[in-house]
Enzyme design. Structure first.
Site, PDB file in Angstrom:
ATOM      1  N   SER A   7       0.842  -1.200   0.000  1.00 34.22           N
ATOM      2  CA  SER A   7       0.000   0.000   0.000  1.00 34.22           C
ATOM      3  C   SER A   7       0.876   1.247   0.000  1.00 34.22           C
ATOM      4  O   SER A   7       1.592   1.521   0.965  1.00 34.22           O
ATOM      5  CB  SER A   7      -0.898   0.011   1.237  1.00 34.22           C
ATOM      6  OG  SER A   7      -1.472   1.300   1.382  1.00 34.22           O
ATOM      7  N   HIS A  32      -1.327  -1.492  -4.116  1.00 34.05           N
ATOM      8  CA  HIS A  32      -2.575  -1.109  -3.455  1.00 34.05           C
ATOM      9  C   HIS A  32      -2.622   0.406  -3.297  1.00 34.05           C
ATOM     10  O   HIS A  32      -1.704   1.018  -2.750  1.00 34.05           O
ATOM     11  CB  HIS A  32      -2.651  -1.808  -2.093  1.00 34.05           C
ATOM     12  CG  HIS A  32      -3.958  -1.634  -1.386  1.00 34.05           C
ATOM     13  ND1 HIS A  32      -5.073  -2.384  -1.679  1.00 34.05           N
ATOM     14  CD2 HIS A  32      -4.325  -0.792  -0.386  1.00 34.05           C
ATOM     15  CE1 HIS A  32      -6.074  -2.022  -0.887  1.00 34.05           C
ATOM     16  NE2 HIS A  32      -5.646  -1.053  -0.087  1.00 34.05           N
ATOM     17  N   ASP A  34      -4.834   3.575  -1.956  1.00 38.42           N
ATOM     18  CA  ASP A  34      -5.909   3.955  -1.042  1.00 38.42           C
ATOM     19  C   ASP A  34      -6.407   5.367  -1.316  1.00 38.42           C
ATOM     20  O   ASP A  34      -5.701   6.338  -1.075  1.00 38.42           O
ATOM     21  CB  ASP A  34      -5.388   3.925   0.406  1.00 38.42           C
ATOM     22  CG  ASP A  34      -5.168   2.514   0.904  1.00 38.42           C
ATOM     23  OD1 ASP A  34      -6.114   1.721   0.843  1.00 38.42           O
ATOM     24  OD2 ASP A  34      -4.036   2.210   1.337  1.00 38.42           O
ATOM     25  N   MET A  36      -8.950   8.216  -0.196  1.00 34.11           N
ATOM     26  CA  MET A  36      -9.793   8.609   0.951  1.00 34.11           C
ATOM     27  C   MET A  36     -10.366  10.001   0.709  1.00 34.11           C
ATOM     28  O   MET A  36      -9.652  10.888   0.249  1.00 34.11           O
ATOM     29  CB  MET A  36      -8.940   8.648   2.215  1.00 34.11           C
ATOM     30  CG  MET A  36      -8.259   7.338   2.536  1.00 34.11           C
ATOM     31  SD  MET A  36      -7.318   7.528   4.055  1.00 34.11           S
ATOM     32  CE  MET A  36      -6.566   5.915   4.163  1.00 34.11           C
ATOM     33  N   HIS A  65      -8.433   0.992  -3.898  1.00 28.97           N
ATOM     34  CA  HIS A  65      -9.350   0.824  -2.774  1.00 28.97           C
ATOM     35  C   HIS A  65     -10.028   2.166  -2.519  1.00 28.97           C
ATOM     36  O   HIS A  65      -9.416   3.087  -1.981  1.00 28.97           O
ATOM     37  CB  HIS A  65      -8.523   0.348  -1.559  1.00 28.97           C
ATOM     38  CG  HIS A  65      -9.295   0.229  -0.293  1.00 28.97           C
ATOM     39  ND1 HIS A  65      -8.678   0.089   0.934  1.00 28.97           N
ATOM     40  CD2 HIS A  65     -10.635   0.192  -0.042  1.00 28.97           C
ATOM     41  CE1 HIS A  65      -9.598  -0.017   1.879  1.00 28.97           C
ATOM     42  NE2 HIS A  65     -10.796   0.049   1.311  1.00 28.97           N
ATOM     43  N   MET A  67     -12.121   4.486  -0.553  1.00 30.37           N
ATOM     44  CA  MET A  67     -12.760   4.768   0.730  1.00 30.37           C
ATOM     45  C   MET A  67     -13.476   6.093   0.570  1.00 30.37           C
ATOM     46  O   MET A  67     -13.121   7.112   1.180  1.00 30.37           O
ATOM     47  CB  MET A  67     -11.696   4.822   1.836  1.00 30.37           C
ATOM     48  CG  MET A  67     -11.253   3.432   2.276  1.00 30.37           C
ATOM     49  SD  MET A  67      -9.719   3.476   3.209  1.00 30.37           S
ATOM     50  CE  MET A  67      -8.550   3.434   1.871  1.00 30.37           C
ATOM     51  N   MET A 136     -11.514  -5.652   5.814  1.00 24.51           N
ATOM     52  CA  MET A 136     -10.712  -4.670   6.543  1.00 24.51           C
ATOM     53  C   MET A 136     -10.341  -5.255   7.903  1.00 24.51           C
ATOM     54  O   MET A 136     -11.213  -5.701   8.645  1.00 24.51           O
ATOM     55  CB  MET A 136     -11.497  -3.364   6.761  1.00 24.51           C
ATOM     56  CG  MET A 136     -11.692  -2.498   5.527  1.00 24.51           C
ATOM     57  SD  MET A 136     -10.192  -2.021   4.629  1.00 24.51           S
ATOM     58  CE  MET A 136      -9.169  -1.299   5.917  1.00 24.51           C
ATOM     59  N   ASP A 174      -6.584  -6.135   4.726  1.00 24.38           N
ATOM     60  CA  ASP A 174      -5.985  -4.809   4.684  1.00 24.38           C
ATOM     61  C   ASP A 174      -5.981  -4.179   6.072  1.00 24.38           C
ATOM     62  O   ASP A 174      -7.049  -3.932   6.636  1.00 24.38           O
ATOM     63  CB  ASP A 174      -6.802  -3.955   3.695  1.00 24.38           C
ATOM     64  CG  ASP A 174      -6.214  -2.585   3.463  1.00 24.38           C
ATOM     65  OD1 ASP A 174      -5.112  -2.301   3.971  1.00 24.38           O
ATOM     66  OD2 ASP A 174      -6.866  -1.784   2.758  1.00 24.38           O
TER      67      ASP A 174
HETATM   68  C1  DX5 Z   1      -6.264   1.789   5.744  1.00 22.22           C
HETATM   69  C2  DX5 Z   1      -5.874   1.503   4.331  1.00 22.22           C
HETATM   70  C3  DX5 Z   1      -4.736   0.549   4.231  1.00 22.22           C
HETATM   71  C4  DX5 Z   1      -3.433   1.049   4.822  1.00 22.22           C
HETATM   72  C5  DX5 Z   1      -2.784  -0.137   5.465  1.00 22.22           C
HETATM   73  O1  DX5 Z   1      -7.430   2.501   5.777  1.00 22.22           O
HETATM   74  O2  DX5 Z   1      -6.952   0.928   3.612  1.00 22.22           O
HETATM   75  O3  DX5 Z   1      -4.529   0.077   2.909  1.00 22.22           O
HETATM   76  O4  DX5 Z   1      -2.558   1.604   3.882  1.00 22.22           O
HETATM   77  O5  DX5 Z   1      -1.688   0.278   6.178  1.00 22.22           O
HETATM   78  P1  DX5 Z   1      -0.887  -0.649   7.196  1.00 22.22           P
HETATM   79  O6  DX5 Z   1      -0.448  -1.861   6.416  1.00 22.22           O
HETATM   80  O7  DX5 Z   1       0.216   0.219   7.647  1.00 22.22           O
HETATM   81  O8  DX5 Z   1      -1.852  -1.023   8.296  1.00 22.22           O
HETATM   82 ZN    ZN Z   2      -6.509  -0.117   1.597  1.00 23.05          ZN
END
Ligand code: DX5
Ligand code: ZN
Length: 220
Positions: A7, A32, A34, A36, A65, A67, A136, A174
């Site tokens: 990620s 990956h 993310d 947000m 991903h 969010m 998650m 994740d």
């Molecule tokens: C959290 C994200 C993850 C995050 C994971 O909301 O969806 O993908 O990057 O990070 P680590 O592996 O550090 O928990």
């Molecule tokens: Zn993620």
């Protein structure tokens, strides 16, 4: 097959291209990404311009991903930026079935993510239509959180359900995955492993190689 999805949320953005090349060279099959929106989750990460700009850094699968609230609004744009696989949250999509269809109509793979407190029943009418379930293992919104033990049973239950129905969906996990918790989730039945901090804090290439090595031990 077991797949590693580093990620980039935890990467050093001033040398992002370099970091992506390192995990690519280590053999990580996915990247990956993310996204947000500051509404579905408290934080804001990055969006389309960043994804378009890193598209040329690797040929690996872009595992996006989302969010974000009502992800249906942006699926086409993320496809245009270079996503190969788009995951939407069951809690965020008002029309989950339509969102899955939209992703497939664009020729991409579709995933559905569930927060830790969301029941697997949210998948009752979509499991046979999706390519991946994202469990998650922390509450989404930030990297570097601790793996929630309550999720192990959920992964096991989903693996059993997938086997019973003959579904070919992957199980991605994740949040909080490191050299220790990776064994727990692999044993429980996950096969796509997201890792942020445990890859990008320190030497990314070495860290990714070590996680891939552990993953090979669990290959059937
Ligand atoms: C959290 C994200 C993850 C995050 C994971 O909301 O969806 O993908 O990057 O990070 P680590 O592996 O550090 O928990
Ligand atoms: Zn993620």
């Amino acid at each position: 097959m077991n797949i590693l999805a580093p990620s980039i949320l935890a990467a050093d953005f001033k040398v992002l291209g370099e970091q992506i090349r390192e995990v690519d060279e280590a053999g990580a099959q996915y990247l990956h990404i993310d996204v947000m929106d500051g509404a579905f989750v408290p934080s804001i990460s990055f969006g389309m311009p960043l994804i378009s700009s890193i598209r040329s850094a690797t040929k690996r699968i872009f595992d996006v991903h989302l969010m974000i609230q009502n992800p249906e609004r942006y699926i086409e744009e993320f496809a245009r930026c270079g996503a190969d696989l788009i995951t939407v949250h069951a809690e965020a999509a008002t029309h989950l079935d339509r969102a899955i269809q939209q992703i497939h109509d664009l020729g991409l793979k579709a995933g559905v993510a569930l927060n830790p407190a969301t029941s697997l029943h949210a998948l009752d009418y979509v499991l046979d239509k999706i390519d991946m379930v994202l469990i998650m293992t922390v509450n989404p919104g930030f990297g570097g959180q601790k793996y929630l033990d309550s999720c192990t049973q959920k992964i096991q239950k989903l693996r059993r359900w997938i086997e019973e129905t003959g579904s070919s969906a992957d199980i991605e996990v994740d949040g909080g995955i490191n050299q220790k918790t990776i064994r727990t989730v692999l044993e429980a039945g996950a096969n796509v492993i997201v890792a942020g901090s445990s890859v990008f804090k320190g030497d990314a290439k070495t860290n990714a190689s070590q996680l891939l090595e552990i993953m090979r031990e669990y290959e059937a």
